[in-house]
Design an enzyme around this catalytic site. Structure first.
Site, PDB file in Angstrom:
ATOM      1  N   VAL A 596       0.829  -1.203   0.000  1.00 17.69           N
ATOM      2  CA  VAL A 596       0.000   0.000   0.000  1.00 17.69           C
ATOM      3  C   VAL A 596       0.865   1.256   0.000  1.00 17.69           C
ATOM      4  O   VAL A 596       0.604   2.214  -0.748  1.00 17.69           O
ATOM      5  CB  VAL A 596      -0.950  -0.013   1.216  1.00 17.69           C
ATOM      6  N   CYS A 597       1.904   1.253   0.812  1.00 15.86           N
ATOM      7  CA  CYS A 597       2.724   2.457   0.928  1.00 15.86           C
ATOM      8  C   CYS A 597       3.544   2.719  -0.329  1.00 15.86           C
ATOM      9  O   CYS A 597       3.861   3.864  -0.631  1.00 15.86           O
ATOM     10  CB  CYS A 597       3.632   2.356   2.154  1.00 15.86           C
ATOM     11  N   THR A 598       3.907   1.678  -1.045  1.00 15.95           N
ATOM     12  CA  THR A 598       4.583   1.877  -2.334  1.00 15.95           C
ATOM     13  C   THR A 598       3.671   2.612  -3.291  1.00 15.95           C
ATOM     14  O   THR A 598       4.068   3.573  -3.966  1.00 15.95           O
ATOM     15  CB  THR A 598       5.001   0.522  -2.929  1.00 15.95           C
TER      16      THR A 598
END
Length: 981
Positions: A596-598
């Site tokens: 998700v953070c990518t």
């Protein structure tokens, strides 16, 4: 000849999958092209079908000869009712129904020089050599591209003459290479450093540039040759007098055109250039070339082809081949190659037949060459292709069919009986096959089953299983479907169409998928009636499951797949070949997910940007509407573990507004605010948290490696991508709220000039990794829950919202427009080469590029392996896996691997995954415990663990008390087996 201009609009939805193979300029050329096709037996029918489905401008059919029984084994436009009618006249109506946008005409007279001037391409199939030489000479003189295609039994040939100095504008199927620029030095030569060291650029490649800040002289420059240094940097020519490089930019490969020189047929006949992967293949191809010349001479002398499996006629063909003028090499030197008399004799013995799989394979390649001639896309054949499947015949030493068994029966299978005999035809009719998938390959396979008579007897049959429904994008390659079938189940329509091809075919449609949820349908009873399985599936997960069922039930599996002009066909025989194994890389890419953070903060590939945009669509226009509607129905139903995610989402959906939108202008205001949030404010917030010069504890820069430091964008309504984002987002927001939208870009630009830029928003929480995100979600407390309910109050008491379900194939609903624009802007933020609209659509829709030529070719290859499976038992050496790449003229077939042998050092026997231990059932009360005892006593095999799925049926580590209590050990074996299977 120059391609005529076309004013017809291209049906992009119909040809959407094909456009990913050919591109728009090529399709526009194809749509304006005029083709003459002479010869409408099985091979000609395949060429016609492929060209019409692919949308050629006009196709003129020429074949005044009457329909005969032997035509029906491969010519699917003809039936028993057409006997004695002209093949062209009998075929025209059904050919035209394939695609009403194509003009299908008939020419009934002779082919003259004046007639040829009206066409760009002329194709002859199953024609006499005299006619080939006459028309080939004329076409070469007139600049008309000329093809000859023919099949004789299990051997086929294809010849191309596109003239001298034929320029191929786009020689390969691969997309041009692109890469993001890290730095460019001023100098001679200038040195370009890429953000990623790994790349596929090569010395001599031509490149151009875009999006560079500072050294703007390179943007849009003429193509420059490059040199790749040892450190993977690129020398790009003199940049000494250019401006200083500042940042950004993309380097893109420019494809080099190539020139092809083809000889006319009269020259190429004696000096053949053949497509081959090895010198051995080339010698075999030249021998087949001589065999075809001898067959033409036999037909000229006798007025007929050799009789099926007649040894006297075959010997005469061999003698004629021996007396032919020797072939010459590329430099004109005589080729001193001995004639393979056994090969020529085998060709002659089986040459009277006409086979559907051979027509499908050669017709596909011929149609692809026609497209190359029209579009100048992909390298054409140079100049002869020979393809044979003589491995379908009995092995050396085994009896061949007898002439009397191959004599005509005046039935629809005469062309096939001439090669394999009437006894084999009876075998085919008794088969019962399962076809999994009724898409493009499935339609071609089912057509082939109908033509060869698979399951056409009283005790045979074909079951076709597919849960999908027909869409408009299917029509360019799924042969059995028409416009009026859109929306209907594929399996049902395919079954109906197959029965029209052969009224004797026993075909049953099933609309249930073949997966673990339907094993009560496709179980023991079902597979006990099946002789084999053909899989035409588009996912590796589905293929693996079907293959596992075939291994479990010891059933042959025929499997095929395509990607653009790449295709493969495989056969898996119980106890003879290896079992199916999906490529590990393909499975990994099919199941790829991104952190998700990518996606939110650290994208580094175009796929990251497109997936982020797709997630934006889901959150803003579907999940938010569903959440709001659910809360209105049951206000206390929100789950606190998802509270942070829901709060963030709904704050973004409300955005700069303070109440539910009421007008189109409200929707535009929201869309502009969300643009500012995503592509400016959010990026500034991220850079405040992690400045460009931030250094980690180990001394490395935070923004390094795969983390690319972003730059905020400034909204500019004069930039198309900025405007299109607002247009798409505002229309989707309006749809969700039941408001009218607008397509007027001019009016939108004027409105945006009047609107102030929104106040900076800090609504996007920053989490450098998924662990911090999870921790923050877990800490969602009462204060935040209060904010959440306050946001939801905006929609309380109002009509329900309309959740938008993403639809990739509707180009008028703004769905793909939004994703493409959002992904492109996101890529600009992070200096990633952006995807265009078509690429974004392909990535987000997980669309596989597809074209009917590749589909038909692999279906033909599967049909050839079907002959061997049905006519078994056959040794491993008889079977072939196949791979082809039509764009690059690569064709390969090879013997599959044998099944891997497993062996335990303390046992006296070996086994493969196909093997089964035959254990006498004994008394009805025999239990699993007694079976385990039998295995140890009889084979010395001590079972340590027994599983069914994830259920543990037995473990040697269980205590005696647990073993005595365990139900599985005490259950009668027949009941336990029934439960497990």
């Amino acid at each position: 000849m120059a391609a005529p201009e076309t004013s017809k609009l291209l049906d992009k939805e119909r040809y959407s999958r094909q456009l990913y193979v050919l591109d728009l300029p090529a399709m526009q050329k194809i749509q304006g092209a005029k083709v003459l096709l002479s010869g409408l037996q099985g091979l000609g029918a395949e060429v016609a079908k492929n060209l019409v489905l692919m949308g050629v401008g006009s196709l003129t059919l020429h074949d005044p000869h009457p329909t005969c029984w032997s035509d029906l084994a491969a010519q699917f436009f003809l039936s028993e009712q057409d006997l004695e009618r002209s093949r062209a006249e009998a075929s025209q109506e059904l050919v035209a129904k394939l695609n009403r946008a194509v003009q299908v005409c008939i020419h009934t007279g002779d082919i003259t020089e004046e007639l040829l001037l009206d066409f760009q391409v002329v194709v002859l199939t199953t024609s006499k050599l005299e006619e080939q030489l006459k028309l080939g000479t004329l076409c070469h003189k007139l600049g008309v591209c000329f093809l000859v295609a023919d099949t004789r039994g299990l051997v086929g040939q294809l010849f191309c003459d596109f003239g001298e100095d034929f320029t191929v504008q786009d020689p390969t199927e691969a997309e041009p290479l692109t890469a993001s620029i890290q730095h460019i030095s001023q100098g001679s030569p200038g040195i370009l450093t890429l953000k990623k060291e790994a790349h596929n650029f090569c010395d001599g490649d031509l490149v151009t540039f875009s999006g560079i800040k500072g050294m703007v002289e390179l943007n849009g420059c003429d193509p420059r040759p490059i040199h790749v240094n040892g450190d993977r940097t690129l020398e790009i020519g003199d940049t000494a007098n250019f401006s200083c490089y500042l940042s950004g930019g993309t380097v893109t490969e420019v494809k080099r055109p190539k020139t092809v020189n083809h000889k006319p047929l009269d020259v190429a006949l004696l000096q053949p250039r053949v497509v081959a992967q090895s010198s051995q293949e080339a010698r075999r191809a030249r021998c087949l070339h001589q065999a075809f010349r001898a067959l033409h001479q036999f037909q000229h002398l006798n007025g007929r082809l050799p009789r099926p499996w007649d040894p006297v006629d075959a010997e005469m063909v061999v003698g004629l081949a021996q007396s032919l003028e020797p072939l010459k090499g590329t430099e004109g030197e005589p080729l001193e190659e001995p004639l393979d008399e056994a090969l020529v004799q085998t060709v002659a013995l089986s040459s009277a037949g006409g086979l559907s799989p051979m027509a499908a394979m050669l017709g596909a390649v011929a149609a692809q060459e026609v497209l190359k001639a029209i579009s100048r896309k992909f390298m054409p054949l140079d100049q002869w292709l020979y393809f044979d499947a003589l491995d379908c015949l009995p092995e050396d030493g085994e009896p061949h069919p007898k002439p009397e068994d191959c004599a005509p029966r005046h039935c629809r299978y005469d062309g096939q009986i001439a090669v394999f005999g009437a006894g084999f035809q009876e075998k085919l009719s008794r088969q019962h096959y399962l076809l999994v998938g009724a898409g493009a390959i499935g339609c071609e396979l089912l057509k082939g089953f109908a033509l060869v008579g698979l399951g056409a007897g009283a005790s045979g049959g074909v079951t076709v299983a597919d849960m999908d429904h027909i869409e408009r994008s299917n029509l360019s390659r799924q042969f059995l479907f028409r416009t009026q079938d859109i929306g209907r189940p594929k399996a049902e329509v395919a079954a109906e169409a197959a029965r029209r091809l052969n009224s004797d075919l026993q075909v049953t449609p099933l609309i249930y998928p073949l997966d673990p949820t339907t094993e009560h349908i496709y179980g023991n009873n079902f597979f006990s009636r099946v002789d084999g399985v053909a899989a035409a599936l588009d996912s590796f997960q589905a293929r693996r499951y079907v293959a596992a069922r075939c291994t479990h039930y010891l059933k042959p599996l025929l499997e095929a797949g395509t990607h653009g002009t790449l295709g493969h066909a495989s056969v898996f025989m119980p106890c003879v070949t290896e079992t199916y194994r999906a490529p590990a890389s393909a499975i990994a890419s099919e199941n790829a997910t991104y952190p998700v953070c990518t996606l939110r903060h650290f994208p580094s590939t175009v796929e990251h940007t497109v997936q982020w945009a797709r997630d934006e669509f889901e959150g803003l226009f579907r999940l938010s509407a569903e959440t709001i509607n659910r809360h209105q129905q049951a206000p206390t139903s929100l789950a606190e573990p998802d509270g942070l995610k829901v709060l963030t989402l709904l704050q973004e959906v409300l955005g700069v507004l303070r109440e539910r939108p009421q007008t189109w202008q409200d929707c535009v205001v929201w869309a502009l605010g969300h643009w500012q949030l995503c592509f400016h404010d959010g990026i500034m917030q991220l850079l405040n948290r992690f400045p460009p010069d931030k250094v980690l504890e180990d001394g490395t820069l935070f923004w390094s490696g795969s983390k690319q430091c972003p730059q905020p964008l400034q909204f500019d309504a004069s930039q198309d991508t900025h405007l299109l984002y607002v247009l798409a987002a505002a229309n989707l927001y309006a749809q969700m709220h039941g408001l009218p939208g607008s397509r007027d870009q001019t009016a939108l630009r004027e409105l945006l000039k009047l609107l102030p830029l929104p106040v900076p928003q800090n609504l996007v929480p920053i989490f450098p990794n998924d662990l911090e995100l999870a921790r923050a979600s877990a800490e969602f407390g009462p204060e935040q829950l209060k904010k959440l309910h306050k946001v939801l109050e905006v929609w309380s008491g109002s009509p329900p919202l309309e959740p938008l379900k993403f639809e990739k194939d509707n180009d008028s609903n703004f769905h793909v427009d939004f994703v493409a624009a959002a992904a492109s802007l996101r890529a600009q933020n992070y200096g990633i080469p952006p995807a265009n609209h078509a690429q974004s659509k392909r990535i987000v829709g997980q669309i596989i590029p597809a074209i009917v030529t590749t589909t038909a070719a692999v279906a033909g290859l599967v049909g050839l392996e079907l002959y061997k499976v049905v006519n078994g038992p056959r040794p491993l050496s008889a079977f072939r896996h196949s791979h082809l790449h039509l764009a690059e003229n690569r064709f390969s077939r090879w013997v599959p691997c044998a099944p891997a042998i497993q062996k335990c050092h303390h046992l006296t026997w070996t086994w493969t995954c196909w093997d089964r231990l035959k254990v006498p059932a004994g008394q009805p009360e025999r239990t699993l415990k007694s079976l385990l005892a039998h295995l140890q006593e009889r084979y010395g095999l001590r079972v340590k663990m027994l599983l069914h799925g994830k259920a543990l049926l037995y473990s040697a580590g269980w205590s005696p008390e647990k073993q005595a209590q365990h139900l599985a050990l005490r259950t009668p074996l027949p009941a336990l087996v029934h439960k497990c299977l």
